[in-house]
Design a protein around this motif. Structure first.
Motif, short mmCIF file in Angstrom:
data_model
loop_
_atom_site.label_atom_id
_atom_site.label_comp_id
_atom_site.label_asym_id
_atom_site.label_seq_id
_atom_site.Cartn_x
_atom_site.Cartn_y
_atom_site.Cartn_z
N ILE A 192 44.04 -6.86 -50.33
CA ILE A 192 42.77 -6.20 -50.63
C ILE A 192 41.86 -6.18 -49.41
O ILE A 192 41.22 -5.17 -49.12
CB ILE A 192 42.07 -6.90 -51.82
N PRO A 195 42.68 -3.27 -46.60
CA PRO A 195 42.27 -1.91 -46.97
C PRO A 195 40.76 -1.75 -47.06
O PRO A 195 40.22 -0.69 -46.71
CB PRO A 195 42.94 -1.70 -48.32
N VAL A 196 40.07 -2.79 -47.52
CA VAL A 196 38.61 -2.69 -47.64
C VAL A 196 37.95 -2.70 -46.27
O VAL A 196 36.99 -1.96 -46.02
CB VAL A 196 38.07 -3.82 -48.54
N ALA A 199 38.38 0.79 -44.87
CA ALA A 199 37.52 1.75 -45.55
C ALA A 199 36.07 1.58 -45.16
O ALA A 199 35.32 2.56 -44.99
CB ALA A 199 37.69 1.62 -47.07
N GLY A 226 43.31 2.57 -45.31
CA GLY A 226 42.95 1.65 -46.39
C GLY A 226 42.65 2.41 -47.67
O GLY A 226 43.36 3.34 -48.04
N CYS A 227 41.60 2.03 -48.36
CA CYS A 227 41.25 2.70 -49.62
C CYS A 227 40.27 3.85 -49.43
O CYS A 227 39.76 4.39 -50.41
CB CYS A 227 40.72 1.70 -50.64
N ASP A 230 40.79 7.22 -51.43
CA ASP A 230 40.42 7.13 -52.84
C ASP A 230 38.91 7.20 -53.04
O ASP A 230 38.45 7.58 -54.13
CB ASP A 230 40.92 5.81 -53.44
N LEU A 231 38.15 6.82 -52.03
CA LEU A 231 36.70 6.70 -52.17
C LEU A 231 35.92 7.89 -51.63
O LEU A 231 34.70 7.96 -51.80
CB LEU A 231 36.22 5.42 -51.46
N THR A 266 51.38 3.38 -46.05
CA THR A 266 50.72 3.36 -47.36
C THR A 266 51.51 2.61 -48.42
O THR A 266 50.94 2.27 -49.47
CB THR A 266 50.48 4.79 -47.87
N ALA A 271 50.15 7.35 -52.93
CA ALA A 271 49.05 7.10 -51.99
C ALA A 271 49.19 7.96 -50.76
O ALA A 271 48.19 8.48 -50.23
CB ALA A 271 49.03 5.62 -51.61
#
Length: 331
Positions: A192, A195-196, A199, A226-227, A230-231, A266, A271
């Motif tokens: 976690i 990726p955070v 991002a 990272g994420c 998605d964001l 990924t 993803a």
């Protein structure tokens, strides 16, 4: 000195560190690297990799031949980034860059390099960037997404981006896997945390207007960004809805995102499909994260299965690396 990168899929995300630098830069937050019965540890944390693979150029090349990688751009693992100004930091950085230069020079076109800089010392970093730009085969600089409480839209990291761009150097941003009490179990600091971190850095670049201030910047975020993919919709909604979100930039995040480069690591076809949909044309580059436990062992196979071509994995990386144009004179 004559140098030319081999043709074929180019892996822009792979790590190397000579054994004599396993002590890491002075003040490194993790402690040094240890070899325990052939396995690598950072402090007391096992990294689940054969220690030899981090330094052995022959092993790296054998892995490339097995996986069909034409060339590999080597960079320091993130725990070797020079974050402070303690005595000896500059010497560590310059030793890494000198040894990386030798590996690239001896590599017969199999290798290029992203050097390191003394991140918290702007004068030293400026000098080191000039030296990197003047070195055949050293095509950029690898940096973390954060330095203390500041990200890529604040000094000194934005200064590194500005100088690198002026010198024609590419920038690779790699998360630091920073410890956090909430991520202490289950390897969540990587699963976690990484990726955070990526991002967060991407949001800082997009919402902080970095690309508007440095329009020629060539910057790549590893692990598929990272994420961030998605964001993006959430960020863009806020950019239109809240003046404080849009205050630092004039371009919506989803549009600005297409000016970044991202790599293919990924670990998931769905993803990857989202990343490819959100990224600009030619902006997804081959990455492996060699030799770590979270590496993609067959990056070329997986990239081609997911719709990229061997030709694009060469061509697009060369565009990011600036191999179609000479480095600029120092600014």
């Amino acid at each position: 000195m004559s140098w030319e990168l081999r043709r074929g899929p180019i892996d822009v995300h792979a790590h190397w560190l000579p054994r004599e630098l396993f002590g890491l830069p002075p003040g490194a937050p993790f402690g040094g690297i240890a070899d325990r019965d052939g396995r690598m540890f950072i402090g007391d944390t096992p990294l689940s990799i054969d220690t030899r693979l981090m330094s052995d150029v022959g092993a790296i090349r054998a892995d490339m031949e097995r996986a069909g990688v034409g060339a590999r751009v080597l960079s320091a693992p993130p725990f070797a980034f020079a974050l402070g100004t303690a005595e000896g930091t500059t010497d560590y950085v310059e030793s890494f860059n000198a040894q990386l230069t030798q590996v690239v020079a001896d590599g017969e076109g199999w290798f290029a390099g992203f050097g390191c800089v003394s991140l918290a010392d702007p004068d030293a970093a400026g000098r080191q960037l000039q030296e990197l730009a003047a070195t055949p085969g050293i095509l950029g600089v690898a940096i973390p997404p954060l330095l203390g409480a500041g990200s890529l839209d604040s000094e000194p990291l934005e200064g590194v981006l500005r100088r690198a761009s002026a010198l024609g150097l590419a920038v690779l941003v790699h998360p630091m896997q920073l410890p956090s009490p909430s991520l202490a179990k289950h390897y969540l600091v990587n699963l976690i945390g990484n990726p955070v971190e990526s991002a967060t850095a991407i949001a800082s670049v997009l919402l902080g207007g970095v690309l508007e201030r440095i329009p020629e910047l060539r910057i790549c975020f590893v692990h598929g960004g990272g994420c961030a993919p998605d964001l993006l919709g959430r960020w863009s909604h806020a950019w239109h809805a809240r003046p404080d979100v849009s205050a630092g930039s004039g371009v919506p995040p989803e549009e600005a995102f297409r000016s970044l480069w991202l790599d293919t690591v990924t670990h998931d076809a769905d993803a990857f499909d989202l990343l490819a949909k959100k990224a600009g044309a030619g902006r997804v580059l081959l990455g492996s994260d060699y030799p770590f436990d979270m590496a993609d062992p067959d990056p070329v196979v997986h990239a081609i299965e997911r719709g990229l071509s061997a030709e694009s994995l060469d061509h697009d990386a060369r565009g990011f690396l600036g191999l179609d144009a000479p480095h600029q004179d120092a600014a």
